[in-house]
Each structure stands twice: as structure tokens, then as C-alpha cells.
Design a protein around this motif. Structure first.
Motif, PDB file in Angstrom:
ATOM      1  N   TYR A  27       0.823  -1.212   0.000  1.00  0.00           N
ATOM      2  CA  TYR A  27       0.000   0.000   0.000  1.00  0.00           C
ATOM      3  C   TYR A  27       0.859   1.264   0.000  1.00  0.00           C
ATOM      4  N   SER A  40     -10.265   5.950  -7.164  1.00  0.00           N
ATOM      5  CA  SER A  40     -10.303   4.524  -6.794  1.00  0.00           C
ATOM      6  C   SER A  40      -9.012   4.096  -6.107  1.00  0.00           C
ATOM      7  N   ARG A  41      -7.875   4.615  -6.560  1.00  0.00           N
ATOM      8  CA  ARG A  41      -6.603   4.267  -5.930  1.00  0.00           C
ATOM      9  C   ARG A  41      -6.528   4.803  -4.503  1.00  0.00           C
ATOM     10  N   GLU A  73       3.103   5.620  -6.128  1.00  0.00           N
ATOM     11  CA  GLU A  73       2.697   5.700  -7.541  1.00  0.00           C
ATOM     12  C   GLU A  73       1.525   6.668  -7.725  1.00  0.00           C
ATOM     13  N   THR A  74       0.578   6.613  -6.796  1.00  0.00           N
ATOM     14  CA  THR A  74      -0.582   7.512  -6.892  1.00  0.00           C
ATOM     15  C   THR A  74      -0.159   8.966  -6.735  1.00  0.00           C
ATOM     16  N   LEU A  89       1.871   1.649  -3.567  1.00  0.00           N
ATOM     17  CA  LEU A  89       0.724   2.127  -4.337  1.00  0.00           C
ATOM     18  C   LEU A  89       0.486   3.615  -4.096  1.00  0.00           C
ATOM     19  N   SER A 115      -8.787   2.821  -2.072  1.00  0.00           N
ATOM     20  CA  SER A 115      -8.236   1.540  -1.623  1.00  0.00           C
ATOM     21  C   SER A 115      -7.084   1.741  -0.642  1.00  0.00           C
ATOM     22  N   GLU A 145     -13.927   1.117 -15.530  1.00  0.00           N
ATOM     23  CA  GLU A 145     -13.015   1.778 -14.593  1.00  0.00           C
ATOM     24  C   GLU A 145     -13.146   3.289 -14.632  1.00  0.00           C
TER      25      GLU A 145
END
Length: 808
Positions: free
Chosen positions: A6, A54-55, A12-13, A9, A58, A115
């Protein structure tokens, strides 16, 4: 998934957020731009922010570190608000509520249309789970006290004839199995009596082998074909939760419990660390600030021969004095005084009002000339998103978490924040003491020189003026002595607040229009599908209501009108909106308020209670079914519900909804053309029509529902069934399917597969949506304000294009 996953992630986000904000800022720097060039940029930004939403959702749902989650939530809410702002810009650009996805943007970002549909953040419900459950339980308990029992699933009840037939069929099957076993034993006895030395002929053995090997080959080929179709998605796997999915959900639930533990540890640490720091450094900081202020005041008096004016707490207090130097001190302090700041604010407001009026007049004058140019509205979320992302990159992006593998709070960060807070609080206290001392010194100084102060009266006058304005804004409270629980219970007892079934918005099955962007570029109006309606309900109703920060700063939508034929899913959408945000449902349907709160005073009390309780228990949804009835010209004599009771007050109710109120007024109607159109359009800001179900949506509904019921088989012709189901609403199709798949028929699915003819025969008992109803809905839609505006703009654009061609 682990903490490392996470965190990666999130990194990257953060990089994707940097790219999106750069592209977004470039759009604002460009200012006014051509509509045709601005439209693809905004469509691409919409898809970017949808993916980021969405990223971030999560990550925020599973991240453990409490201090990092605060920044992630800021990013999440800013991304959500910016997505809503872009939606409203696209609506103004296209002059249509439906903004279809651009194919080039989807291909560029490698995103599927599914998506590109915004997701609903999980924190809408998860952070308020206990509150929502307690309110729902309170409603049910109150209704039980009044004698209401929630509907229970009806047990299977058979008639005597059906029971006899089932018993007979089972008895015959039992007798058949016994007879088969008996014949098998006789055959075995006969084979034992044969000569064991006899051998089968070679031809018989070859024939048996041939048949058996052919059977094995066909079975293997069929299995391979089935596996290949499952791999490429041509067939659906059996409807059952796999073990891997169950384990993944268990891991997520476990991380959520850990997340709550980390949050509780962090909250307790905030209190304990602040108390420790106050005990250790409070007195020392107080003395330091007091000595600095007294030394500065003495130097100022020695230099100027008079005492300084202490700035107010709003303008910075003693920190503002330190930031200014010597001779310019007095003038700058006088500029930052409360009186001058109020006067400057008023002058600015008056100037802004004049500028806004002139801009509106200029827009009205230049509207036919500037149709090809558009300027995006200023964003209230972009700056906050950029700041939060920069803060994350400075603090967390390259922070080494080796010493903190369990993602607990960082004590040093809490100490820094609390020291700043403690210092500011102590400074405010010391500043107040210094103001009192300066007043005493100034009074003694004036007494010695026989001077009088004359500024107090002016300040009092201005304070009184402000007080008068505040008195006008206050609304009269008709129930000042009653608690929220008593008002809540009264509305539940009268049926105004009612329970609703828990329905997810994704249960509203429907495909999106995949050719909408291409057809609009060709100048042809694209027809929306049910998937586009679902997305529109998310963007106008669910996403703004879920977050208080987003609701306060995003474009405000006070009321929505949902129209459609009977059993098209209007009530389901209302229940889905309430479920997804955990809202309270207030039912103001004319048939529901008959005989409740009678008379004019009773109506005033009803409106007051609904508005007051809806604000206290927000988010709230005020719903009115048969929304056209209050505005019908002639009421039928058979209608005794007095539908025009709320006619004069509906506009006041809707206009009374402020941006700070997470309240939404929703109306549902089957025949909006029966109402007075002017009054109807004054009430409802947005109109969402539910179109006729298209082939893709019907096919998707049959496939998902039959697959869930275990009735999907290769012999069932979904395409043929979808063609037969045309012109029926989705609710009608589900009712027909429930009528076919009885308990007895479900038990027979293993032996006798379901056929399309069974569903089609049962569907013939229901009435479809006739062409006359569709024509009436289409003709009414062309009279709505948005459609009229679009037609005028299209006509003007055609005239401008014709003038250019004639001039060329």
C-alpha cells in the motif's frame, strides 16, 4: 496485501496526482479557450481523477499509519471535489447532463469504460457505521413499539394437490430405483452362470474401445473448450465465492481492526503528549513570550514616545508586530485594525458585487458572440490537492519505515505539532494580558496629559450594525425546548422518517453508451443508457452528500427529479442513495402526509420539523413520490390526498437548503408532463430521466441474474430472450424471473435446464411500455430547460457556421 504494497501504491498515486494537477493547472492558465479544444482536455482530466479516486480509496481503506492517513484523506476529498467540479464544467460545455467518455482518453490512459465510472469511497459508511446502525435500530424499535413488524420472508406454502403430486413423484422415483437395483442383481447372477472361459471376440472388444475412447476424447475437448471460454470471458464461472476472495476479505477486515487500534493509540497519544509538554515547557514559554513583549514595548516607547497598539488575534497578534519593522509599525498596525479591515471588506464586497453585475451584463450581451469560447470555473480543491501532495512528498514519500514496521504513530511529529499549538495558545493568553496592561498604561498616560480616547464609539456602532444583520439571518425555532431524539421519534411515529431496504447503487444493472462521444462529435445526439443514469446519480447525489468538506465547497445541487416509467427503478435509486451515504429518509409523498399535521399551523410545524431534523441528522434525503401531483392543474375527484398542500412551500424548502447542509430533495414521477412545467422546473435543479432499457442492459441483466440463480446454461438463448424483452422495464423483467424461478423450479434445474420460452411465456402476462408513453416522455424532455438551452445554442452555432460559409 502488506504495508509495503500500500505504501508503494501510494507513491505511484502521488506521482499520478502530480501529472494530473500539472495538466489541470495548465487548463486554468490558458484561461478562455475554444470549446472543441477544451472538451477533450477536461474529459481526460475526468478519467484521470476517476482513476486517482479509486486508488486513493483503496489506500485509505487499508493504510494503518494514522498520521499518513490524514494526508491521504485530504487527497481523497480534494480529488473527489475536483472530479465533481470537472463534471459541472463538462455539463456547461456540452449543455447536457450526460458527459460520455472520450475514446482517445481511455486508450491513452489504458482505462476501461467500467473503470472510468467513479467509485464510491468506503469511508462514507465505514467511519459512521456505528452511528448509522444505531439510527436504523432506533427507527425499527420505535416502529415495533407502535405495533409495526418488519416483513418476514414468507415460507413455502403448497396446496394439497401440489403436495400429493410431489409425494407421488418421489414415491415413483423410489420404486424405480428399487426395480433398477433388482434387475441389476438378476443380470449379475446370469453373468456368473455363464462359462467363464468364453472370450469376447476381437470385433466386440474393438467396438467397445472405439466407443469409450471417443467418449473420452469428446469429454476432454468439451472441458478444454469450457476452460478456454472461461479464460477469455465468453462464459461465466459458477457463482460461488472462491477461497482466495474469502481470504482476501478476511485480511482486509483484519487490517481494518488494526487500523482502528492504531487510531485509538494515536488519539490517546495526542492527549498524553500534550499534557506532558504543557507540564514541561508551559511556564518557560509563558515567561519567554512575556519578556520579549515587554522588551519590545519598552523599545517602541523609547523610540516613538507612545505605546503601540496590539494587533487582534485574527490579524496575527504579537507575531504580526515582530514581522514589521520600526517606522512603518504604527501605520501597518492601524491598517490591520478590526475597523479598517471591516471597512475594506465591505468596500471589496461592494466592488465585487458591482463587478459581478457588470460581468453578468457583459455575458448576456456577448453570449451569442462567445459561444465557441469557454472558461472553466475556479477550483476550490486544486490548491488543497497540490498542497497535500507536496506535503506528502516532503514528509512521507522518502521516509524510511524500517524502525516502524507495525505502522504506529511517530512521537516526534506529534511533539512538533503540539509545541506549535501550545506556543500559540500561550501567546494568545499573554497577548490578552499585554492588551490589558497597555490599556492601563495608555489610560495613565492619557490621564497625565489630559487626553481622551474617541475611537470606542465608532467601534460600538459598527458592532451594533453587525448585530442587526445577524438577527435578520436567524430563523425562528418552533421547538426550542425539545431534544433531537424526541423530534426524531415523533417523525418516525408519524411515518415521515421511514426505514428503507439496503440497496447498493451497483445493483442498478445497466450498460453504458460506448458510442456517445463519437456520435456527439458528428453532431448527432447520443441516447444515454442505464449505466449512464447510474453514473449521473453518483455524480449529482451520492458523491457530494458523502463528505462534508466536498459538500461545502463543490457546486451545489439542492434538488433532483428522477422520471421514468413504472418499475423502471426510481425508488431503487432513492434507496441506493440513502444506503451508500447512510442518510435518513424523509417521506413527503402526498399520500403519506394525509391527515398528519392538519391545518396551516400543522403544515408550518411539519416543514419546520423536517428541515430541523434533516439538518441535525445529516446526511438526509427528503423524498417525494408522485412529484407532479402538487403542480397538477386539475385534481381528480377520486384523489383525496390533497396533493397541492405543499405546492407553495416546496420552493421555500428547497431554497432553504444551504451548502453547509448535507440535505438533498429528490422527487420521483411517472408522468411529469401532467404538472405545470414552470413550477416544476423552479423546484428541481437537475432532471434525470430513466430511458427505455437497451439491448446491452437487458442482456447484462439476464446474464447476471441467471448466473446468480444458477440457471445459466449454454442452451439458454440470452440473445433471443433479450430481444423478446425489449420495451419492458427492468423491474418487470425481474418480477417475471422471480415468478418463473420458484423453489420447485430451482430444485429441478439440475435435471431440466431453464429455457428462454419459459421466461417469455411468463413475461407475456405483464404490460410493456407502449410507444405512446415513450413519445410523451420524449416530447416532455424537449421542453426541459437544459434541452431548450442546448437547442438554442446548437441553432446559434449553425447560424454562425452558415454566416462563415457564406462570407467565405
Amino acid at each position: 496485501m502488506s504495508n509495503k504494497t500500500y505504501n508503494e501504491l501510494l507513491i505511484e498515486t502521488s506521482e499520478l496526482i502530480g501529472e494530473a494537477t500539472q495538466a489541470d493547472e495548465a487548463v486554468f492558465e490558458a484561461g478562455e479557450a475554444d470549446r472543441n479544444t477544451l472538451l477533450p482536455l477536461l474529459l481526460e482530466l475526468r478519467v484521470r481523477y476517476t482513476v486517482l479516486l479509486s486508488r486513493l480509496d483503496s489506500v485509505y481503506d487499508q493504510l494503518l499509519q494514522p498520521q499518513k492517513r490524514m494526508i491521504v484523506k485530504r487527497l481523497l476529498e480534494s480529488c473527489l471535489g475536483r472530479l465533481i467540479e470537472i463534471k459541472h464544467d463538462l455539463v456547461e460545455l456540452r449543455v447536457s447532463d450526460h458527459t460520455f467518455d472520450d475514446d482517445e482518453a481511455l486508450v491513452k490512459l489504458q482505462v476501461t469504460p467500467h473503470e472510468a465510472e467513479p467509485c464510491i469511497p468506503q469511508f462514507f459508511i465505514r467511519e459512521r457505521a456505528e452511528e448509522i446502525e444505531s439510527r436504523r435500530q432506533f427507527v425499527l424499535d420505535t416502529l415495533r413499539k407502535l405495533g409495526y413488524e418488519p416483513p418476514k420472508p414468507q415460507p413455502l406454502v403448497l396446496t394439497e394437490q401440489q403436495a400429493v403430486i410431489i409425494i407421488q413423484s418421489h414415491e415413483r422415483a423410489r420404486q424405480g430405483r428399487l426395480r433398477g437395483q433388482f434387475m441389476k442383481e438378476i443380470r449379475l447372477l446370469k453373468e456368473k452362470g455363464r462359462d467363464q472361459k468364453g472370450e469376447m471376440s476381437a470385433a466386440a472388444a474393438t467396438a467397445i474401445q472405439k466407443v469409450w475412447r471417443g467418449f473420452l476424447a469428446r469429454r476432454l475437448t468439451k472441458r478444454r473448450k469450457h476452460e478456454e471460454q472461461l479464460l477469455i470471458g465468453m462464459q461465466l464461472p459458477p457463482y460461488s465465492e472462491s477461497e482466495s476472495k474469502k481470504k482476501a476479505e478476511e485480511v482486509k477486515d483484519y487490517r481494518r481492526t488494526l487500523q482502528m487500534e492504531r487510531e485509538q493509540e494515536y488519539q490517546t497519544a495526542l492527549v498524553t503528549i500534550e499534557e506532558q509538554l504543557r507540564a514541561q515547557h508551559g511556564m518557560k514559554i509563558n515567561e519567554q513570550i512575556g519578556d520579549e513583549l515587554r522588551r519590545w514595548i519598552r523599545e517602541y516607547y523609547d523610540r516613538t514616545g507612545r505605546f503601540p497598539e496590539m494587533p487582534s488575534e485574527e490579524s496575527g497578534g504579537s507575531r504580526a508586530m515582530y514581522s514589521r519593522t520600526g517606522t512603518g509599525m504604527d501605520s501597518e498596525i492601524s491598517k490591520s485594525s478590526p475597523v479598517s479591515s471591516k471597512e475594506s471588506k465591505r468596500s471589496k464586497e461592494s466592488k465585487d458585487k458591482k463587478n459581478n453585475k457588470t460581468e453578468e451584463n457583459n455575458k448576456n450581451k456577448e453570449e451569442p458572440e462567445d459561444l465557441t469560447v469557454y472558461k472553466c470555473a475556479p477550483s476550490a480543491f486544486l490548491k488543497d490537492m497540490v498542497g497535500a501532495n507536496e506535503e506528502y512528498e516532503d514528509i512521507w514519500k522518502f521516509k524510511d519505515d524500517i524502525d516502524n514496521p507495525h505502522e504506529r504513530y511517530y512521537k516526534d511529529m506529534i511533539e512538533r505539532e503540539k509545541m506549535v499549538k501550545i506556543e500559540q495558545e500561550i501567546r494568545n493568553i499573554v497577548d490578552e494580558m499585554m492588551r490589558n496592561e497597555l490599556e492601563l498604561l495608555q489610560a495613565a498616560f492619557d490621564r497625565d496629559r489630559a487626553q481622551k480616547g474617541k475611537k470606542s464609539k465608532k467601534q460600538q456602532k459598527k458592532v451594533r450594525r453587525g448585530g442587526k444583520k445577524n438577527k435578520k439571518k436567524k430563523e425562528k425555532d418552533l421547538t426550542p425546548d425539545r431534544t433531537t431524539e424526541s423530534l426524531f421519534e415523533e417523525l418516525v411515529a408519524n411515518g415521515i422518517i421511514r426505514p428503507y431496504p439496503l440497496v447498493n447503487i451497483d445493483d442498478f444493472v445497466g450498460e453504458k453508451c460506448y458510442i456517445g462521444s463519437a456520435t456527439t462529435e458528428d453532431g448527432v445526439e447520443a441516447l444515454p443508457c442505464l449505466g449512464d443514469v447510474r453514473q449521473l446519480v453518483k455524480e449529482y447525489c451520492i458523491l457530494p452528500l458523502g463528505s462534508e468538506f466536498v459538500r461545502n465547497h463543490a457546486p451545489l445541487v439542492r434538488s433532483v427529479l428522477i422520471t421514468g416509467a413504472a418499475a423502471s427503478g426510481k425508488k431503487m435509486l432513492v434507496h441506493a442513495i440513502c444506503t451508500e451515504v447512510g442518510a435518513m429518509l424523509f417521506d413527503l409523498t402526498p399520500a403519506n402526509i394525509v391527515g398528519k399535521y392538519p391545518g396551516k399551523s400543522g403544515l408550518i410545524m411539519l416543514i419546520h420539523l423536517v428541515m430541523k431534523v434533516s439538518r441535525l441528522l445529516q446526511p438526509s434525503v427528503i423524498w417525494m413520490d408522485d412529484a407532479e401531483k402538487p403542480f397538477v392543474k386539475k385534481i381528480p375527484k377520486t384523489d383525496k390526498t390533497d396533493p397541492k398542500r405543499l405546492k407553495k412551500d416546496l420552493v421555500k424548502i428547497i431554497k432553504g437548503i444551504c451548502p453547509e447542509d448535507r440535505v438533498l430533495f429528490i422527487g420521483t414521477t411517472r408522468a411529469p408532463w401532467d404538472a405545470e412545467q414552470k413550477l416544476l422546473f423552479q423546484c428541481y435543479q437537475k432532471i434525470i430521466p430513466i430511458p427505455r432499457a437497451d439491448y446491452g442492459s437487458i442482456s447484462l441483466l439476464w446474464r447476471t441474474r441467471l448466473h446468480k440463480a444458477g440457471a445459466l446454461n449454454p442452451r439458454l438463448e440470452i440473445s433471443c430472450l433479450s430481444r423478446v424483452s425489449d420495451s419492458y422495464t427492468m423491474g418487470t423483467l425481474l418480477a417475471a424471473l422471480d415468478a418463473v424461478l420458484t423453489t420447485k423450479r430451482r430444485l429441478q434445474l439440475r435435471v431440466r435446464a431453464l429455457t428462454a420460452a419459459e421466461v417469455a411465456v411468463k413475461l407475456s402476462y405483464w404490460e410493456p411500455v407502449y410507444a405512446e408513453q415513450e413519445a410523451a416522455a420524449d416530447s416532455w424532455w424537449y421542453k426541459t430547460p437544459m434541452e431548450k438551452r442546448r437547442q438554442k445554442i446548437m441553432q446559434r452555432l449553425e447560424e454562425l457556421q452558415a454566416e462563415v460559409e457564406n462570407g467565405g
